[in-house]
Scaffold this motif. Sequence first.
Motif: not given
Length: 148
Positions: A75-81, A116-127, A140-148
């Motif tokens: 939950k509580d994902f923090i995304l780039p604009n 080529e561009q990358g993003w880091e998205v933060d989120f909360t993990v609750r058990i 966090y997870y990362q999104i990475h896009l590259s031209p094909t």
Amino acid sequence: MTKRRMLLLTGILVSVCACMGQNGGGVPPMPADVLGVDATLKITAQDAATNDVTMQYTLFFTNNGDTALEKVILKDFILPNDVVMEKDRFEITNLKPGEQKPVTFTVIVKSWSGQEQGWEVDFTVRIESGNAFTEQDVFYYQIHLSPT
């Protein structure tokens, strides 16, 4: 005097219940101590008019602990604009030791520049276990896009 004792006993009882959970099973482990995280992404569409890129993103959660995890909540994902997600909360239930479960969702990168561009998205993990829980917001997870 009786009110003070009652208040004190109530405070102690609430503290014990918060720590032990309703089922008396104790506090679950911290997410970083028991969860392994891996990810894959697949581009599913690209809009030539807007340069929006739609991706199917899968996070794989592995229980590296020695007990089953009753409920894992993302939950509580923090995304780039320029990044949009279809949902903002995900649940995994009954994740057994050594078991891996995927969480798949759609991510849209708005107006991708084609560079080529990358993003880091933060989120909360609750058990959660009964009424007790642990929570960490350092995942966090990362999104990475590259031209094909």
